[in-house]
Write a protein that holds these residues in place. Sequence first.
Motif, PDB file in Angstrom:
ATOM      1  N   THR A   1       0.880  -1.292  -0.027  1.00 19.82           N
ATOM      2  CA  THR A   1      -0.018  -0.015  -0.023  1.00 19.82           C
ATOM      3  C   THR A   1       0.838   1.186  -0.017  1.00 19.82           C
ATOM      4  OG1 THR A   1      -1.639  -1.394   1.526  1.00 19.82           O
ATOM      5  CG2 THR A   1      -1.977   1.202   1.092  1.00 19.82           C
ATOM      6  N   LEU A   2       1.916   1.156   0.775  1.00 23.81           N
ATOM      7  CA  LEU A   2       2.799   2.235   0.975  1.00 23.81           C
ATOM      8  C   LEU A   2       3.669   2.533  -0.399  1.00 23.81           C
ATOM      9  CD1 LEU A   2       4.025   4.632   2.590  1.00 23.81           C
ATOM     10  CD2 LEU A   2       5.682   3.013   3.685  1.00 23.81           C
ATOM     11  N   GLY A   3       4.272   1.651  -0.811  1.00 25.51           N
ATOM     12  CA  GLY A   3       4.771   1.775  -2.372  1.00 25.51           C
ATOM     13  C   GLY A   3       3.886   2.124  -3.386  1.00 25.51           C
ATOM     14  N   LEU A   4       2.688   1.815  -3.374  1.00 30.50           N
ATOM     15  CA  LEU A   4       1.540   2.216  -4.306  1.00 30.50           C
ATOM     16  C   LEU A   4       1.491   3.699  -4.286  1.00 30.50           C
ATOM     17  CD1 LEU A   4      -0.887  -0.709  -4.707  1.00 30.50           C
ATOM     18  CD2 LEU A   4       0.489   0.210  -6.569  1.00 30.50           C
ATOM     19  N   TYR A   5       1.113   3.876  -3.141  1.00 32.02           N
ATOM     20  CA  TYR A   5       1.048   5.276  -2.657  1.00 32.02           C
ATOM     21  C   TYR A   5       1.928   6.311  -3.337  1.00 32.02           C
ATOM     22  CZ  TYR A   5       0.844   9.847  -0.024  1.00 32.02           C
ATOM     23  OH  TYR A   5       0.840  11.168   0.414  1.00 32.02           O
ATOM     24  N   LEU A   6       3.298   5.964  -2.827  1.00 30.59           N
ATOM     25  CA  LEU A   6       4.465   6.722  -3.409  1.00 30.59           C
ATOM     26  C   LEU A   6       4.420   6.719  -4.785  1.00 30.59           C
ATOM     27  CD1 LEU A   6       6.911   5.435  -0.651  1.00 30.59           C
ATOM     28  CD2 LEU A   6       5.929   7.686  -0.974  1.00 30.59           C
TER      29      LEU A   6
ATOM     30  N   CYS B   1       9.917   4.963  -2.481  1.00 30.83           N
ATOM     31  CA  CYS B   1       8.876   3.931  -3.501  1.00 30.83           C
ATOM     32  C   CYS B   1      10.089   2.733  -3.565  1.00 30.83           C
ATOM     33  CB  CYS B   1       8.449   4.078  -4.539  1.00 30.83           C
ATOM     34  SG  CYS B   1       7.381   2.733  -5.348  1.00 30.83           S
ATOM     35  N   GLY B   2      11.203   2.838  -3.985  1.00 32.53           N
ATOM     36  CA  GLY B   2      12.131   1.889  -4.099  1.00 32.53           C
ATOM     37  C   GLY B   2      12.658   1.507  -2.875  1.00 32.53           C
ATOM     38  N   LEU B   3      12.831   2.290  -2.089  1.00 40.29           N
ATOM     39  CA  LEU B   3      13.238   1.981  -0.533  1.00 40.29           C
ATOM     40  C   LEU B   3      12.195   0.928  -0.077  1.00 40.29           C
ATOM     41  CD1 LEU B   3      14.735   5.082   0.796  1.00 40.29           C
ATOM     42  CD2 LEU B   3      16.012   3.043   0.576  1.00 40.29           C
ATOM     43  N   VAL B   4      11.051   1.004  -0.060  1.00 40.93           N
ATOM     44  CA  VAL B   4       9.711   0.383   0.547  1.00 40.93           C
ATOM     45  C   VAL B   4       9.723  -1.152  -0.156  1.00 40.93           C
ATOM     46  CG1 VAL B   4       7.161   0.155   0.745  1.00 40.93           C
ATOM     47  CG2 VAL B   4       8.282   2.256   1.263  1.00 40.93           C
ATOM     48  N   LEU B   5       9.784  -0.954  -1.624  1.00 37.04           N
ATOM     49  CA  LEU B   5       9.801  -2.191  -2.453  1.00 37.04           C
ATOM     50  C   LEU B   5      11.078  -3.160  -2.019  1.00 37.04           C
ATOM     51  CD1 LEU B   5       8.462  -0.859  -5.890  1.00 37.04           C
ATOM     52  CD2 LEU B   5       7.303  -1.675  -4.063  1.00 37.04           C
TER      53      LEU B   5
ATOM     54  N   LEU C   1       7.727  -6.759  -7.691  1.00 37.30           N
ATOM     55  CA  LEU C   1       8.786  -6.402  -8.874  1.00 37.30           C
ATOM     56  C   LEU C   1       7.720  -5.712  -9.928  1.00 37.30           C
ATOM     57  CD1 LEU C   1      10.394  -9.932  -9.364  1.00 37.30           C
ATOM     58  CD2 LEU C   1      11.528  -7.670  -8.941  1.00 37.30           C
ATOM     59  N   PHE C   2       6.138  -5.997  -9.863  1.00 38.17           N
ATOM     60  CA  PHE C   2       5.404  -5.447 -10.850  1.00 38.17           C
ATOM     61  C   PHE C   2       5.214  -3.916 -10.447  1.00 38.17           C
ATOM     62  CE2 PHE C   2       1.152  -4.111 -11.779  1.00 38.17           C
ATOM     63  CZ  PHE C   2       1.080  -4.061 -13.071  1.00 38.17           C
ATOM     64  N   ILE C   3       5.187  -3.827  -9.215  1.00 38.94           N
ATOM     65  CA  ILE C   3       5.193  -2.023  -8.778  1.00 38.94           C
ATOM     66  C   ILE C   3       6.740  -1.537  -9.281  1.00 38.94           C
ATOM     67  CG2 ILE C   3       4.964  -0.526  -6.900  1.00 38.94           C
ATOM     68  CD1 ILE C   3       3.315  -2.854  -5.206  1.00 38.94           C
ATOM     69  N   ALA C   4       7.513  -2.139  -9.277  1.00 37.10           N
ATOM     70  CA  ALA C   4       8.769  -1.531  -9.625  1.00 37.10           C
ATOM     71  C   ALA C   4       8.671  -1.502 -11.125  1.00 37.10           C
ATOM     72  CB  ALA C   4      10.200  -2.515  -9.160  1.00 37.10           C
ATOM     73  N   VAL C   5       8.331  -2.204 -11.957  1.00 37.14           N
ATOM     74  CA  VAL C   5       8.002  -2.152 -13.292  1.00 37.14           C
ATOM     75  C   VAL C   5       7.434  -1.004 -13.586  1.00 37.14           C
ATOM     76  CG1 VAL C   5       7.170  -3.120 -15.470  1.00 37.14           C
ATOM     77  CG2 VAL C   5       8.529  -4.577 -13.833  1.00 37.14           C
ATOM     78  N   CYS C   6       6.230  -0.725 -12.998  1.00 33.72           N
ATOM     79  CA  CYS C   6       5.399   0.566 -13.221  1.00 33.72           C
ATOM     80  C   CYS C   6       6.187   1.766 -12.724  1.00 33.72           C
ATOM     81  CB  CYS C   6       4.269   0.475 -12.082  1.00 33.72           C
ATOM     82  SG  CYS C   6       3.067  -0.947 -12.579  1.00 33.72           S
ATOM     83  N   GLY C   7       6.950   1.592 -11.878  1.00 38.70           N
ATOM     84  CA  GLY C   7       7.743   2.840 -11.665  1.00 38.70           C
ATOM     85  C   GLY C   7       8.828   3.134 -12.405  1.00 38.70           C
ATOM     86  N   VAL C   8       9.422   2.104 -13.292  1.00 34.45           N
ATOM     87  CA  VAL C   8      10.405   2.280 -14.029  1.00 34.45           C
ATOM     88  C   VAL C   8       9.547   2.791 -15.444  1.00 34.45           C
ATOM     89  CG1 VAL C   8      11.522   1.242 -16.108  1.00 34.45           C
ATOM     90  CG2 VAL C   8      11.916   0.659 -13.618  1.00 34.45           C
TER      91      VAL C   8
ATOM     92  N   VAL D   1      -5.730  -4.851  -1.490  1.00 34.29           N
ATOM     93  CA  VAL D   1      -5.188  -3.692  -2.085  1.00 34.29           C
ATOM     94  C   VAL D   1      -5.266  -3.618  -3.626  1.00 34.29           C
ATOM     95  CG1 VAL D   1      -3.348  -2.303  -2.284  1.00 34.29           C
ATOM     96  CG2 VAL D   1      -3.473  -3.389  -0.019  1.00 34.29           C
ATOM     97  N   PRO D   2      -5.022  -4.312  -4.432  1.00 34.33           N
ATOM     98  CA  PRO D   2      -5.186  -4.455  -5.806  1.00 34.33           C
ATOM     99  C   PRO D   2      -6.654  -3.993  -6.130  1.00 34.33           C
ATOM    100  CG  PRO D   2      -3.726  -6.341  -5.356  1.00 34.33           C
ATOM    101  CD  PRO D   2      -4.156  -5.746  -4.131  1.00 34.33           C
TER     102      PRO D   2
END
Length: 453
Positions: free
Chosen positions: A12-17, A35-39, A54-61, A211-212
């Motif tokens: 949840t925190l990673g998605l918010y960031l 977000c990277g620190l949390v993930l 990993l999916f959230i990280a790909v979204c960040g990229v 959460v999703p």
Amino acid sequence: YSSEQIPVFLTTLGLYLLVRGWRQGGDSAVPLILCGLVLGTLPFAKLQSVPIGLFIAVCGVGVIGWRWLRSGDRLASRLAMFVGSGFVASGIVLLSVAIAGVWTDFWQSYVVNNLGYGNRYVSSEVMGMSLVERVWVVIDQSFWTYDLSELAGAALVVGVLGAIGGAFLDLRTLRTRGGLLLMASGLVLVSAVAIAVPGTMFAHYFLFLAVPLTLFMAVGFGVAVDAARGRLTGASEKLVVGILVVAFVVMTVARPVDRRLRRDHPVFANAAEIPSVLTSRVAEVALAFARPGESLAVWGWEPWRYVETGLYPATRDTQTQWQILDTPQRPYYLERFRQDLLEASPPVFVDSVGYVEDPWAPKRPLFWDRQTHAHDVFPEIAEIVERQYRQVAEVDTSRIYVVRSRLEELEGLAETGLTDRTSAELEALLPRLSQVDLTEVPTPTPDRDPPVQ
């Protein structure tokens, strides 16, 4: 408590960031770095949550890449900060493991055990199924799992509502909402994969979908609200938006809270039956031979004995599932339990493996077959108990042992012989022994043996 609560919070925190960085258009790198620190901590919260992280990280990229396509600046530096922050969090955890000298325990208990767990205990309902088929079962069961069923059903309704509302939006607004909807849909699918991979289909795994599904609903409601604002004016717009907001709150918050208040829940309803002070006959016997601040060892699966007695665990494993089950790692866990038992030298040892006539009876012990599950079956543990302990009682399905040195020390305080008495005689003396002041009795001295080669 379940092991999903911490990774769900971190997700949840990673998605918010991530969404915060998205809304800012990538102008500030701070949300993405955080977000990277949390993930980066997710793999150490629960290994099962790695695909979600990993999916959230790909979204960040993707957010960083979208910013580069729009402005053409700082792609490499932003990617380095985002990816690097994830590795920093992981590096800190791994460095602390190395400094503490517990790398073998970390590797065996956390990595090897988790990776092998799913392959050992596949539920009958998904036995022989491919991963795609398992994912479909997860999605189907989400509509029937308690509490989550209403959220999944509401998400489906809202998805249809959002699709209808999207037809009334301009292309620019739809493109922004569409990106969020794509991310939410992908997150639902990846979370279903994370649930399906182990194959055990435990109900608490479905918490990964909460959460999703909520994010999917939020985006769908956002599309509907935007459509309402674009087509209505004045009081009509406020009324429709108000109805949508109230509906979202009711679907995600009000119904679960109502169930808990009315105790209409398979877990929370039991809270009313829990007494203010937990105790049992097993705890009473154990406390006749142990004092506050000392430890207790329990063999089997009855970790609540630590709560009932107030004694802390003498071993790293509060239940001995991995010492009992026939897996490739059993020798490692047996040796670890053996060393912990020798190091702590708890005054009381409880073997909770008890025989029952009906293995399917309610409230039976999880491990009930003394021919295959009891501590006596394992020579490395049986030798310690035989040499250092005496059985003083058998209560229900539990056998209770006391370290011999404690019995010798209690003889003088109780002014009666104890070491030569039978278990039945010791059990008959329990009311008298429970009155003895154990503060005058020293803590048992650890009996350190060299590791088994």
